[in-house]
Design an enzyme around this catalytic site. Structure first.
Site, PDB file in Angstrom:
ATOM      1  N   ALA A  66      42.753  30.384  53.643  1.00  0.00           N
ATOM      2  CA  ALA A  66      41.641  29.297  55.276  1.00  0.00           C
ATOM      3  C   ALA A  66      41.621  30.543  55.632  1.00  0.00           C
ATOM      4  CB  ALA A  66      42.755  28.241  55.788  1.00  0.00           C
ATOM      5  N   GLY A 111      45.223  29.285  51.541  1.00  0.00           N
ATOM      6  CA  GLY A 111      44.654  28.076  51.022  1.00  0.00           C
ATOM      7  C   GLY A 111      44.054  28.701  49.737  1.00  0.00           C
ATOM      8  N   GLU A 114      46.891  28.228  45.917  1.00  0.00           N
ATOM      9  CA  GLU A 114      46.713  26.910  46.625  1.00  0.00           C
ATOM     10  C   GLU A 114      45.970  25.942  46.038  1.00  0.00           C
ATOM     11  OE1 GLU A 114      47.468  26.396  51.085  1.00  0.00           O
ATOM     12  OE2 GLU A 114      49.157  25.370  50.789  1.00  0.00           O
ATOM     13  N   GLU A 134      51.459  32.764  54.669  1.00  0.00           N
ATOM     14  CA  GLU A 134      51.496  31.907  55.539  1.00  0.00           C
ATOM     15  C   GLU A 134      52.681  32.243  56.593  1.00  0.00           C
ATOM     16  OE1 GLU A 134      50.893  30.321  52.733  1.00  0.00           O
ATOM     17  OE2 GLU A 134      49.183  29.692  52.919  1.00  0.00           O
TER      18      GLU A 134
HETATM   19  N1  DAK Z   1      40.322  34.258  56.814  1.00  0.00           N
HETATM   20  C1  DAK Z   1      38.772  34.614  57.672  1.00  0.00           C
HETATM   21  N2  DAK Z   1      38.777  36.056  57.370  1.00  0.00           N
HETATM   22  C2  DAK Z   1      39.151  36.664  56.470  1.00  0.00           C
HETATM   23  C3  DAK Z   1      40.425  36.281  55.505  1.00  0.00           C
HETATM   24  C4  DAK Z   1      40.758  34.452  56.269  1.00  0.00           C
HETATM   25  N3  DAK Z   1      41.957  34.297  55.239  1.00  0.00           N
HETATM   26  N4  DAK Z   1      40.577  37.294  54.697  1.00  0.00           N
HETATM   27  C5  DAK Z   1      40.091  37.831  55.055  1.00  0.00           C
HETATM   28  N5  DAK Z   1      38.976  38.252  55.947  1.00  0.00           N
HETATM   29  C6  DAK Z   1      37.624  38.516  56.440  1.00  0.00           C
HETATM   30  C7  DAK Z   1      38.351  39.818  57.618  1.00  0.00           C
HETATM   31  O1  DAK Z   1      38.300  39.270  58.610  1.00  0.00           O
HETATM   32  C8  DAK Z   1      36.889  40.800  57.176  1.00  0.00           C
HETATM   33  O2  DAK Z   1      36.265  40.263  58.123  1.00  0.00           O
HETATM   34  P1  DAK Z   1      35.006  41.833  58.627  1.00  0.00           P
HETATM   35  O3  DAK Z   1      35.936  42.488  59.600  1.00  0.00           O
HETATM   36  O4  DAK Z   1      34.923  42.125  57.795  1.00  0.00           O
HETATM   37  O5  DAK Z   1      34.119  40.536  59.863  1.00  0.00           O
HETATM   38  C9  DAK Z   1      36.217  40.578  56.015  1.00  0.00           C
HETATM   39  O6  DAK Z   1      37.533  39.314  55.583  1.00  0.00           O
HETATM   40  C10 DAK Z   1      37.005  41.277  54.351  1.00  0.00           C
HETATM   41  O7  DAK Z   1      38.467  41.615  54.999  1.00  0.00           O
HETATM   42  P2  DAK Z   1      39.362  43.373  55.308  1.00  0.00           P
HETATM   43  O8  DAK Z   1      38.363  44.107  55.689  1.00  0.00           O
HETATM   44  O9  DAK Z   1      40.939  42.679  55.544  1.00  0.00           O
HETATM   45  O10 DAK Z   1      39.729  43.605  53.251  1.00  0.00           O
HETATM   46  P3  DAK Z   1      40.798  44.668  52.534  1.00  0.00           P
HETATM   47  O11 DAK Z   1      40.187  44.363  51.445  1.00  0.00           O
HETATM   48  O12 DAK Z   1      40.842  45.456  53.537  1.00  0.00           O
HETATM   49  O13 DAK Z   1      41.542  43.862  52.554  1.00  0.00           O
HETATM   50  C11 DAK Z   1      42.427  41.077  52.169  1.00  0.00           C
HETATM   51  C12 DAK Z   1      41.918  42.709  52.173  1.00  0.00           C
HETATM   52  C13 DAK Z   1      42.953  39.850  51.503  1.00  0.00           C
HETATM   53  C14 DAK Z   1      44.363  41.917  51.613  1.00  0.00           C
HETATM   54  C15 DAK Z   1      42.761  41.084  54.264  1.00  0.00           C
HETATM   55  O14 DAK Z   1      41.830  39.998  54.193  1.00  0.00           O
HETATM   56  C16 DAK Z   1      43.784  39.789  54.429  1.00  0.00           C
HETATM   57  O15 DAK Z   1      44.785  39.869  54.443  1.00  0.00           O
HETATM   58  N6  DAK Z   1      43.436  38.582  54.868  1.00  0.00           N
HETATM   59  C17 DAK Z   1      44.074  37.433  54.882  1.00  0.00           C
HETATM   60  C18 DAK Z   1      44.502  36.911  54.122  1.00  0.00           C
HETATM   61  C19 DAK Z   1      45.744  35.846  54.578  1.00  0.00           C
HETATM   62  O16 DAK Z   1      46.213  35.600  55.358  1.00  0.00           O
HETATM   63  N7  DAK Z   1      45.455  34.922  53.788  1.00  0.00           N
HETATM   64  C20 DAK Z   1      46.436  33.500  54.032  1.00  0.00           C
HETATM   65  C21 DAK Z   1      45.405  33.194  54.823  1.00  0.00           C
HETATM   66  S1  DAK Z   1      46.345  31.704  55.550  1.00  0.00           S
HETATM   67  C22 DAK Z   1      47.276  24.728  57.586  1.00  0.00           C
HETATM   68  C23 DAK Z   1      46.666  24.650  57.038  1.00  0.00           C
HETATM   69  C24 DAK Z   1      46.348  25.159  55.811  1.00  0.00           C
HETATM   70  C25 DAK Z   1      46.786  26.673  56.034  1.00  0.00           C
HETATM   71  C26 DAK Z   1      48.000  26.636  56.488  1.00  0.00           C
HETATM   72  C27 DAK Z   1      48.645  25.927  57.040  1.00  0.00           C
HETATM   73  N8  DAK Z   1      48.040  23.442  58.401  1.00  0.00           N
HETATM   74  C28 DAK Z   1      47.525  22.456  58.972  1.00  0.00           C
HETATM   75  C29 DAK Z   1      49.501  23.267  58.566  1.00  0.00           C
HETATM   76  C30 DAK Z   1      46.257  27.846  55.411  1.00  0.00           C
HETATM   77  C31 DAK Z   1      46.146  28.969  55.759  1.00  0.00           C
HETATM   78  C32 DAK Z   1      46.079  30.033  55.535  1.00  0.00           C
HETATM   79  O17 DAK Z   1      45.541  30.000  53.997  1.00  0.00           O
END
Ligand code: DAK
Length: 260
Positions: A66, A111, A114, A134
């Site tokens: 997400a 997400g 998921e 998360e």
């Molecule tokens: N959201 C927004 N932007 C994201 C993103 C994300 N999840 N993942 C990557 N990006 C963006 C980065 O910010 C970056 O943007 P700029 O800085 O270029 O503007 C661009 O994509 C490229 O990412 P990186 O530069 O970080 O690329 P790398 O290859 O170095 O790293 C990575 C890739 C996937 C390892 C890293 O980007 C990363 O760790 N991303 C976050 C992954 C993550 O934590 N995903 C889970 C998100 S939490 C809920 C509802 C929904 C959810 C939970 C609760 N409730 C209502 C209770 C869902 C939660 C999630 O999904």
């Protein structure tokens, strides 16, 4: 159909949805959810679409979760609304009458994992990475990760993955049953299409009834699930495909199904 965050096309009975926010690694924001909300009922009603494939644009990410920048400032009420919207969209994917294949072409985190789990079948590129990060962000999975992951891989492994926020590669995802198959990244779409065509060579009415029976059955006790199966089994005998399938067997020829 034109969307700001999704590409959609139908070819040879296969509807392909590509989540198209490559600069944010295809993270799911409100616009993606709105586009899915509009598109999914249209696919459900389109009898020309027999199988759906969902993938991410680019060669790095399926969906990196997400959108954290959108979630960062949410209030509790907004977070609840966001979670509910995610559940509605993913439920629509799971309940599409057509089988849905996730072609996981890279990061499938949070997400993204998921979303892949809401699909019927997951084919992973060898470069894919799965995980539920998360708890490292101070939240719980919010789009049914706590529900679908244990159903897919078992309670113990799901708890370990969720509690530790560990990412796993495609081979490990295959080993634990999260991915059905791993293929070289360059062959991912071809593999997904090949699988789609194999499914499409069977009776689409029977396949759709199987999908409904499996999904319904997993949410109820065995006796209720078996009763549901008896109903859909009976229904098959009202179809042309049942007559064709059995007649072809008796006549020692290949069946030609019409999905009627
Ligand atoms: N959201 C927004 N932007 C994201 C993103 C994300 N999840 N993942 C990557 N990006 C963006 C980065 O910010 C970056 O943007 P700029 O800085 O270029 O503007 C661009 O994509 C490229 O990412 P990186 O530069 O970080 O690329 P790398 O290859 O170095 O790293 C990575 C890739 C996937 C390892 C890293 O980007 C990363 O760790 N991303 C976050 C992954 C993550 O934590 N995903 C889970 C998100 S939490 C809920 C509802 C929904 C959810 C939970 C609760 N409730 C209502 C209770 C869902 C939660 C999630 O999904």
């Amino acid at each position: 159909m034109e969307y700001s965050t999704l590409l959609y096309g139908v070819e040879d009975g296969i509807g392909t949805i590509t989540i198209n926010r490559p600069k944010a690694l295809n993270a799911l924001n409100g616009a993606v959810m709105a586009d899915f909300t509009d598109l999914l009922p249209k696919i459900a009603a389109d009898e020309a679409v027999k199988v759906v494939i969902i993938t991410g644009s680019g060669n790095k990410s399926f969906v990196a979760g997400a959108d954290i920048t959108e979630m960062q400032k949410m209030s509790a009420i907004e977070g609840r609304k966001w979670g509910k919207l995610g559940h509605e969209v993913f439920d629509k994917i799971e309940k599409l009458p057509q089988p849905v294949i996730a072609a996981v072409n890279g990061f499938a985190l949070g997400g993204g994992c998921e979303l892949a789990m809401a699909c019927d079948i997951r084919i992973a590129a060898d470069s894919a990475l799965f995980g539920q990060p998360e708890v490292g962000l101070g939240i719980t999975p919010g789009f049914a990760g706590t529900q679908r992951l244990p159903r897919l891989v078992g309670k113990g492994i799901a708890k370990e993955l969720i509690y530790t926020a560990s990412n796993i590669d495609a081979q490990e995802a295959y080993r634990i049953g999260l991915a059905n198959k791993v293929v070289p990244a360059a062959e991912l779409m071809e593999a997904a299409q090949k699988l789609a065509k194999k499914i499409m060579s069977k009776s689409s009415t029977a396949v759709q009834l199987c999908k409904a029976a499996i999904n319904e059955g997993l949410d109820v006790d065995l006796a209720s699930g078996s009763a549901y199966e008896s109903e859909v089994f009976g229904l098959c005998f009202a179809t042309e495909d049942q007559k064709e399938g059995m007649t072809a067997f008796v006549e020692k020829r290949k069946p030609v199904f019409t999905g009627k």
